[in-house]
Design an enzyme around this catalytic site. Structure first.
Site, PDB file in Angstrom:
ATOM      1  N   GLN A   1     -12.688  10.304   9.443  1.00 63.01           N
ATOM      2  CA  GLN A   1     -12.079  10.654   8.165  1.00 63.01           C
ATOM      3  C   GLN A   1     -13.063  11.316   7.216  1.00 63.01           C
ATOM      4  O   GLN A   1     -12.728  11.614   6.070  1.00 63.01           O
ATOM      5  CB  GLN A   1     -11.487   9.396   7.519  1.00 63.01           C
TER       6      GLN A   1
ATOM      7  N   TYR B   1      -3.837  -4.737  12.161  1.00 67.51           N
ATOM      8  CA  TYR B   1      -3.372  -3.927  13.295  1.00 67.51           C
ATOM      9  C   TYR B   1      -3.248  -4.740  14.578  1.00 67.51           C
ATOM     10  O   TYR B   1      -2.475  -4.372  15.462  1.00 67.51           O
ATOM     11  CB  TYR B   1      -4.309  -2.735  13.509  1.00 67.51           C
TER      12      TYR B   1
ATOM     13  N   HIS C   1     -12.212   5.499   5.801  1.00 69.11           N
ATOM     14  CA  HIS C   1     -11.948   4.921   4.479  1.00 69.11           C
ATOM     15  C   HIS C   1     -13.016   5.272   3.441  1.00 69.11           C
ATOM     16  O   HIS C   1     -13.598   4.395   2.806  1.00 69.11           O
ATOM     17  CB  HIS C   1     -11.787   3.408   4.575  1.00 69.11           C
TER      18      HIS C   1
ATOM     19  N   TYR D   1      -6.604  -5.986  -7.100  1.00 68.10           N
ATOM     20  CA  TYR D   1      -5.394  -5.680  -6.337  1.00 68.10           C
ATOM     21  C   TYR D   1      -5.331  -6.413  -4.996  1.00 68.10           C
ATOM     22  O   TYR D   1      -4.403  -6.212  -4.231  1.00 68.10           O
ATOM     23  CB  TYR D   1      -5.264  -4.158  -6.191  1.00 68.10           C
TER      24      TYR D   1
ATOM     25  N   GLU E   1       0.790   1.362  -0.476  1.00 67.93           N
ATOM     26  CA  GLU E   1       1.034   0.952  -1.854  1.00 67.93           C
ATOM     27  C   GLU E   1       0.975   2.112  -2.832  1.00 67.93           C
ATOM     28  O   GLU E   1       0.216   3.068  -2.640  1.00 67.93           O
ATOM     29  CB  GLU E   1      -0.019  -0.077  -2.294  1.00 67.93           C
TER      30      GLU E   1
END
Length: 396
Positions: free
Chosen positions: A107, A288, A175, A277, A267
């Protein structure tokens, strides 16, 4: 785009288009290049039930983010480390020099691009990217630089300076988050995801899994909620986040963030000062491997999302619409869907939100922007020239 992290477009670009129309000079045309023209043969036009027509404009290599310049041209980041300047009149893209080395893979790579609120005067732009570290370590970084454009249609980044880094750098290629935005007061906001490491999202000695608020030079505002703690905690505005891939301010100045959850549990959150949060302690999804994660309802001390998705949409890119081309959508949010291959429209009711519509785009949608004329602009998540820039206008 016209929400607060690209405020110049509100005043400058519509004025340019209006002046062109009043003077009898044609407004800028969204020319297609030969690459995008060949792609357009199979591109969807306005389809039954979809309230917009889709026009492919150009094809990029793994594009990630975009922002319009006051002169109507478009900056586009490509994940491998290229910053492209696209000229609609010429129908071509030119690479901007001076981009820092990125840690490409998974990513990671070149990420967001936004303009300084006073770009018209200072020409300062901000880039986020995955930065290589020692050995197998990596982390997100944000740099600012002066964009020096030349008469040939290209340019370079000058005086580039890194003003923020994820701490600590860790192994892995997932991430990063690293979406960036400016608020109406000129503060810089950064989404710093938890790098698939879970626990740092609750660790106040790390800025992983947090949303960060800074001054435009990277210094820490004295009124941040944890400023008195000093160190990295002073940067933090909110915590307990997993992978935040879109942040945007609404017309009331509230910050909204969409977050990619685990298996289930994507979300949309209203970001509040000092709020937690809950990740990885609570989530409306599961691990997963099938292990349960307690839902938000089991732990009211954590701030729950305003919208959650199961099955997931895999959100990427967030924009809150302020234009007039789609008048019924003013104030709505738009989220690009990766695995859902969709464009998701969100309606707000004060501090509450709901999904209002989901439009099948047939491809992974990485980025959503608002153009100077109020059109919606999307970037597909394609490699090797398959990441098309799409212009959405009202269906005839």
């Amino acid at each position: 785009m016209p929400h607060p992290h690209r405020p110049l477009l509100v005043a400058v670009l519509p004025a340019l288009l209006s002046a062109a129309a009043c003077s009898g000079v044609a407004a800028p045309q969204y020319a297609t290049t030969s690459a995008s023209a060949s792609a357009s043969a199979s591109a969807p036009a306005a389809e039954a039930g979809r309230p917009f027509a889709v026009t492919p404009v150009h094809a990029f290599a793994e594009p990630w983010a975009m922002t319009f310049l006051p002169d109507g041209r478009l900056l586009v980041t490509e994940k491998r480390g290229q910053l492209q300047l696209y000229d609609f009149r010429a129908g071509k893209a030119t690479e901007i020099a001076g981009v820092p080395t990125v840690a490409y893979g998974g990513q990671g790579g070149l990420g967001d691009v936004v303009l300084h609120p006073d770009f018209a005067n200072n020409k300062v732009v901000y880039l986020s990217y995955a930065e290589p570290g020692d050995g197998d370590m990596r982390g997100a970084a944000v740099a600012r630089a002066t964009l020096a454009l030349d008469a040939a249609g290209g340019g370079t980044l000058q005086d580039l300076k890194v003003i923020w880094r994820q701490l600590p750098k860790v192994s892995g290629q997932g991430h990063y988050g690293h979406r960036i935005a400016f608020d109406r007061a000129g503060k810089l906001w950064i989404s710093s995801s938890e790098r698939q490491k879970f626990d740092p999202a609750q660790d106040m000695t790390s800025n992983l899994g947090k949303i960060v608020r800074l001054n435009d030079d990277g210094s820490v505002p004295a009124d941040n909620p944890f400023a008195a703690r000093g160190g990295v905690a002073s940067q933090i505005w909110s915590l307990g986040h997993r992978n935040v891939l879109g942040i945007a301010f609404d017309a009331q100045g509230r910050l909204w963030a969409q977050e990619m959850g685990p298996r289930g549990g994507d979300e949309l959150n209203l970001i509040e000062r000092g709020a937690n949060y809950g990740w990885p302690i609570v989530s409306n999804g599961d691990h997963y491997d099938g292990r349960d994660i307690p839902d938000h309802a089991t732990a009211p001390e954590f701030t729950a999302p305003k919208v959650s998705w199961n099955p997931v949409i895999s959100p990427a890119g967030l924009m809150i619409y302020s234009g007039s081309l789609f008048p019924d959508w003013k104030g709505n949010a738009f989220i690009g869907g990766l695995s859902s291959r969709s464009l998701v429209r969100i309606e707000f009711d004060g501090s509450n939100a709901k999904e209002a519509a989901r439009y099948d785009m047939g491809q992974r949608i990485r980025e959503v922007e608002q153009g100077p004329d109020g059109a919606l602009w999307l970037l597909e998540d394609g490699k090797d020239g398959g990441g098309r820039l799409l212009r959405l206008t009202p269906a005839a």
